[in-house]
Design a protein around this motif. Structure first.
Motif, PDB file in Angstrom:
ATOM      1  N   THR A 104       3.957  42.732  72.725  1.00  0.00           N
ATOM      2  CA  THR A 104       4.040  43.315  71.383  1.00  0.00           C
ATOM      3  C   THR A 104       4.322  42.235  70.348  1.00  0.00           C
ATOM      4  O   THR A 104       3.694  42.216  69.270  1.00  0.00           O
ATOM      5  N   ILE A 105       5.246  41.340  70.658  1.00  0.00           N
ATOM      6  CA  ILE A 105       5.567  40.257  69.717  1.00  0.00           C
ATOM      7  C   ILE A 105       4.353  39.363  69.492  1.00  0.00           C
ATOM      8  O   ILE A 105       4.033  38.992  68.355  1.00  0.00           O
ATOM      9  N   ILE A 106       3.631  39.029  70.562  1.00  0.00           N
ATOM     10  CA  ILE A 106       2.438  38.183  70.418  1.00  0.00           C
ATOM     11  C   ILE A 106       1.378  38.891  69.592  1.00  0.00           C
ATOM     12  O   ILE A 106       0.732  38.280  68.729  1.00  0.00           O
ATOM     13  N   TYR A 107       1.214  40.178  69.804  1.00  0.00           N
ATOM     14  CA  TYR A 107       0.230  40.932  69.026  1.00  0.00           C
ATOM     15  C   TYR A 107       0.598  40.939  67.543  1.00  0.00           C
ATOM     16  O   TYR A 107      -0.255  40.713  66.675  1.00  0.00           O
ATOM     17  N   VAL A 108       1.869  41.168  67.253  1.00  0.00           N
ATOM     18  CA  VAL A 108       2.323  41.175  65.854  1.00  0.00           C
ATOM     19  C   VAL A 108       2.128  39.794  65.231  1.00  0.00           C
ATOM     20  O   VAL A 108       1.687  39.668  64.074  1.00  0.00           O
ATOM     21  N   LEU A 109       2.427  38.748  65.992  1.00  0.00           N
ATOM     22  CA  LEU A 109       2.230  37.395  65.463  1.00  0.00           C
ATOM     23  C   LEU A 109       0.754  37.108  65.204  1.00  0.00           C
ATOM     24  O   LEU A 109       0.413  36.442  64.215  1.00  0.00           O
ATOM     25  N   GLN A 110      -0.127  37.599  66.062  1.00  0.00           N
ATOM     26  CA  GLN A 110      -1.564  37.409  65.825  1.00  0.00           C
ATOM     27  C   GLN A 110      -2.011  38.130  64.559  1.00  0.00           C
ATOM     28  O   GLN A 110      -2.805  37.596  63.783  1.00  0.00           O
ATOM     29  N   VAL A 111      -1.501  39.341  64.377  1.00  0.00           N
ATOM     30  CA  VAL A 111      -1.862  40.093  63.171  1.00  0.00           C
ATOM     31  C   VAL A 111      -1.342  39.369  61.928  1.00  0.00           C
ATOM     32  O   VAL A 111      -2.058  39.233  60.925  1.00  0.00           O
ATOM     33  N   LEU A 112      -0.111  38.894  61.979  1.00  0.00           N
ATOM     34  CA  LEU A 112       0.442  38.165  60.838  1.00  0.00           C
ATOM     35  C   LEU A 112      -0.285  36.852  60.611  1.00  0.00           C
ATOM     36  O   LEU A 112      -0.464  36.422  59.472  1.00  0.00           O
ATOM     37  N   GLY A 113      -0.717  36.201  61.679  1.00  0.00           N
ATOM     38  CA  GLY A 113      -1.467  34.956  61.542  1.00  0.00           C
ATOM     39  C   GLY A 113      -2.828  35.185  60.905  1.00  0.00           C
ATOM     40  O   GLY A 113      -3.348  34.325  60.190  1.00  0.00           O
ATOM     41  N   ALA A 114      -3.426  36.337  61.156  1.00  0.00           N
ATOM     42  CA  ALA A 114      -4.736  36.647  60.578  1.00  0.00           C
ATOM     43  C   ALA A 114      -4.647  36.938  59.086  1.00  0.00           C
ATOM     44  O   ALA A 114      -5.656  36.895  58.382  1.00  0.00           O
ATOM     45  N   LEU A 115      -3.446  37.218  58.582  1.00  0.00           N
ATOM     46  CA  LEU A 115      -3.285  37.514  57.162  1.00  0.00           C
ATOM     47  C   LEU A 115      -3.314  36.263  56.291  1.00  0.00           C
ATOM     48  O   LEU A 115      -3.396  36.357  55.073  1.00  0.00           O
ATOM     49  N   ASN A 116      -3.250  35.109  56.907  1.00  0.00           N
ATOM     50  CA  ASN A 116      -3.257  33.827  56.194  1.00  0.00           C
ATOM     51  C   ASN A 116      -2.159  33.748  55.137  1.00  0.00           C
ATOM     52  O   ASN A 116      -2.409  33.438  53.976  1.00  0.00           O
ATOM     53  N   LEU A 117      -0.958  34.057  55.530  1.00  0.00           N
ATOM     54  CA  LEU A 117       0.186  33.869  54.648  1.00  0.00           C
ATOM     55  C   LEU A 117       0.433  32.373  54.499  1.00  0.00           C
ATOM     56  O   LEU A 117       0.278  31.619  55.450  1.00  0.00           O
ATOM     57  N   PRO A 118       0.793  31.893  53.319  1.00  0.00           N
ATOM     58  CA  PRO A 118       0.836  30.454  53.046  1.00  0.00           C
ATOM     59  C   PRO A 118       1.661  29.634  54.054  1.00  0.00           C
ATOM     60  O   PRO A 118       1.120  28.806  54.750  1.00  0.00           O
ATOM     61  N   ILE A 119       2.931  29.841  54.135  1.00  0.00           N
ATOM     62  CA  ILE A 119       3.777  29.006  54.993  1.00  0.00           C
ATOM     63  C   ILE A 119       3.955  29.652  56.363  1.00  0.00           C
ATOM     64  O   ILE A 119       3.833  28.996  57.397  1.00  0.00           O
ATOM     65  N   ILE A 120       4.203  30.934  56.357  1.00  0.00           N
ATOM     66  CA  ILE A 120       4.481  31.647  57.597  1.00  0.00           C
ATOM     67  C   ILE A 120       3.236  31.701  58.478  1.00  0.00           C
ATOM     68  O   ILE A 120       3.324  31.599  59.698  1.00  0.00           O
ATOM     69  N   GLY A 121       2.071  31.811  57.872  1.00  0.00           N
ATOM     70  CA  GLY A 121       0.824  31.908  58.630  1.00  0.00           C
ATOM     71  C   GLY A 121       0.577  30.695  59.503  1.00  0.00           C
ATOM     72  O   GLY A 121       0.159  30.829  60.657  1.00  0.00           O
ATOM     73  N   ASP A 122       0.807  29.500  58.967  1.00  0.00           N
ATOM     74  CA  ASP A 122       0.611  28.283  59.757  1.00  0.00           C
ATOM     75  C   ASP A 122       1.592  28.216  60.929  1.00  0.00           C
ATOM     76  O   ASP A 122       1.223  27.856  62.047  1.00  0.00           O
ATOM     77  N   TYR A 123       2.831  28.583  60.661  1.00  0.00           N
ATOM     78  CA  TYR A 123       3.850  28.562  61.710  1.00  0.00           C
ATOM     79  C   TYR A 123       3.511  29.563  62.813  1.00  0.00           C
ATOM     80  O   TYR A 123       3.569  29.236  63.998  1.00  0.00           O
ATOM     81  N   ILE A 124       3.111  30.765  62.421  1.00  0.00           N
ATOM     82  CA  ILE A 124       2.752  31.800  63.394  1.00  0.00           C
ATOM     83  C   ILE A 124       1.491  31.399  64.154  1.00  0.00           C
ATOM     84  O   ILE A 124       1.400  31.597  65.366  1.00  0.00           O
TER      85      ILE A 124
END
Length: 108
Positions: free
Chosen positions: A72-92
Motif C-alpha cells: 500500500t505504501i509503495i502504491y501511494v508513493l507511485q501515485v504521488l510520484g506520478a503527480l510530479n510534485l516539485p520537491i517531494i516528487g523527486d524524493y518519492i
C-alpha cells in the motif's frame, strides 16, 4: 440451674447473600477456565505445542500484514510520484526506483 441458651439461627437474608456471592465466584471461575489452565500446566508437551502453533500463527500474520502495508505504501508513493510534485516528487521517485530495483534483483 441456668436456662439453656438456644444457638442463634443465621439470618436467612445473610445466608442468601453468602449463597449468591459463592455462586457468582463459582461462575466466574468456570468462565475463566482455571481448571483447563492448570491441566495445561501439568502437560508440558501440550503447552509447548500450543505455544509453537501460536508463535507460527503470529509470525505468518505479521508477515502478511507487513506485506499488505508495504504494498500500500509503495502504491501511494507511485501515485504521488506520478503527480510530479516539485520537491517531494523527486524524493518519492527515488524511493520507488530503489524499491523496484530491489524487487527485480535475484536474491538466490
Amino acid at each position: 440451674m441456668p436456662p439453656v441458651r438456644q444457638p442463634d439461627l443465621p439470618d436467612p437474608e445473610k445466608l442468601d447473600a453468602v449463597y449468591r456471592f459463592a455462586t457468582g465466584w463459582a461462575q466466574r471461575m468456570e468462565k475463566s477456565r482455571v481448571m483447563e489452565y492448570t491441566e495445561l500446566l501439568y502437560s508440558p508437551w501440550r503447552l509447548i505445542w500450543l505455544n509453537l502453533l501460536s508463535g507460527v500463527a503470529r509470525g505468518v500474520g505479521i508477515a502478511i500484514g507487513f506485506t499488505f502495508f508495504a504494498a500500500t505504501i509503495i502504491y501511494v508513493l507511485q501515485v504521488l510520484g506520478a503527480l510530479n510534485l516539485p520537491i517531494i516528487g523527486d524524493y518519492i521517485a527515488d524511493i520507488v526506483r530503489i524499491v523496484q530495483h530491489q524487487l527485480q534483483l535475484n536474491t538466490y
